[in-house]
Motif scaffolding. Structure first.
Motif, PDB file in Angstrom:
ATOM      1  N   SER A   3       0.828  -1.214  -0.053  1.00 44.88           N
ATOM      2  CA  SER A   3       0.126   0.041  -0.071  1.00 44.88           C
ATOM      3  C   SER A   3       0.653   1.154  -0.011  1.00 44.88           C
ATOM      4  N   THR A   4       2.078   1.181  -0.737  1.00 39.99           N
ATOM      5  CA  THR A   4       2.844   2.361  -0.919  1.00 39.99           C
ATOM      6  C   THR A   4       2.548   3.486  -2.004  1.00 39.99           C
ATOM      7  N   ALA A   5       2.993   4.510  -1.715  1.00 34.60           N
ATOM      8  CA  ALA A   5       2.576   5.626  -2.865  1.00 34.60           C
ATOM      9  C   ALA A   5       3.347   5.165  -4.000  1.00 34.60           C
ATOM     10  N   GLN A   6       2.801   5.320  -5.232  1.00 35.69           N
ATOM     11  CA  GLN A   6       3.189   5.298  -6.531  1.00 35.69           C
ATOM     12  C   GLN A   6       3.080   6.379  -7.425  1.00 35.69           C
ATOM     13  N   ALA A  13       4.953   1.310 -10.814  1.00 33.63           N
ATOM     14  CA  ALA A  13       6.331   1.234 -10.283  1.00 33.63           C
ATOM     15  C   ALA A  13       6.678   1.916  -9.215  1.00 33.63           C
ATOM     16  N   PRO A  14       7.590   1.348  -8.267  1.00 30.82           N
ATOM     17  CA  PRO A  14       7.880   2.259  -7.125  1.00 30.82           C
ATOM     18  C   PRO A  14       8.615   3.492  -7.252  1.00 30.82           C
ATOM     19  N   ASP A  15       8.022   4.499  -6.312  1.00 36.41           N
ATOM     20  CA  ASP A  15       8.727   5.998  -6.530  1.00 36.41           C
ATOM     21  C   ASP A  15      10.176   5.871  -5.832  1.00 36.41           C
ATOM     22  N   TYR A  21      13.573   3.797   0.725  1.00 37.61           N
ATOM     23  CA  TYR A  21      13.180   3.152   1.850  1.00 37.61           C
ATOM     24  C   TYR A  21      13.467   1.575   1.900  1.00 37.61           C
ATOM     25  N   ARG A  22      13.197   0.820   0.830  1.00 35.38           N
ATOM     26  CA  ARG A  22      13.778  -0.476   0.672  1.00 35.38           C
ATOM     27  C   ARG A  22      14.904  -0.771   0.950  1.00 35.38           C
ATOM     28  N   ALA A  23      15.891   0.120   0.140  1.00 41.43           N
ATOM     29  CA  ALA A  23      17.357   0.111   0.591  1.00 41.43           C
ATOM     30  C   ALA A  23      17.705  -0.047   1.873  1.00 41.43           C
TER      31      ALA A  23
END
Length: 117
Positions: A3-6, A13-15, A21-23
């Motif tokens: 439910s992340t912002a796109q 695709a992730p922004d 954040y993932r890194a």
């Protein structure tokens, strides 16, 4: 499902912030710290750039304690806040200068010795 912002128009695709954040999560987990800690740090760091700085620190310095991680996070936040304040001051000064230099400003001669207050 996430439910992340796109980013609009990128078909899921992730922004940039999501990638940062993932890194940060990967680097945090690589130190044996919980993912929730990365989530809290991302909330304090706020920007993708700050999260990338934190990730670089975690990967290169490999801090030995949570306190060291938090100290670095606070330093990054302080640097960001200082930069924001500097930008705000520059914008304020530019507006004041524009106001003083406006074409409709009355010509005032403050150097006239006959002018008394």
């Amino acid at each position: 499902m996430s439910s992340t912002a796109q980013t609009p128009g990128t078909a899921g695709a992730p922004d940039e912030r999501e990638l940062a954040y993932r890194a940060l999560v990967r680097a945090t987990r690589g130190l044996g710290l919980p993912q929730e800690f990365a989530y809290v740090m991302s909330g304090e760091l706020k920007s993708a750039k700050a999260m990338r700085q934190m990730t670089t620190y975690l990967m290169s310095a490999r801090p030995g304690s949570v306190e060291e991680v938090v100290d670095e996070m606070l330093a990054i936040v302080q640097n960001r806040n200082t930069w924001i304040e500097h930008q705000m001051r520059e914008q304020s000064n530019a507006r004041i200068t524009a106001w003083y230099n406006r074409p409709d400003r009355p010509s005032e001669d403050f150097d006239d010795p006959e002018d008394t207050l």
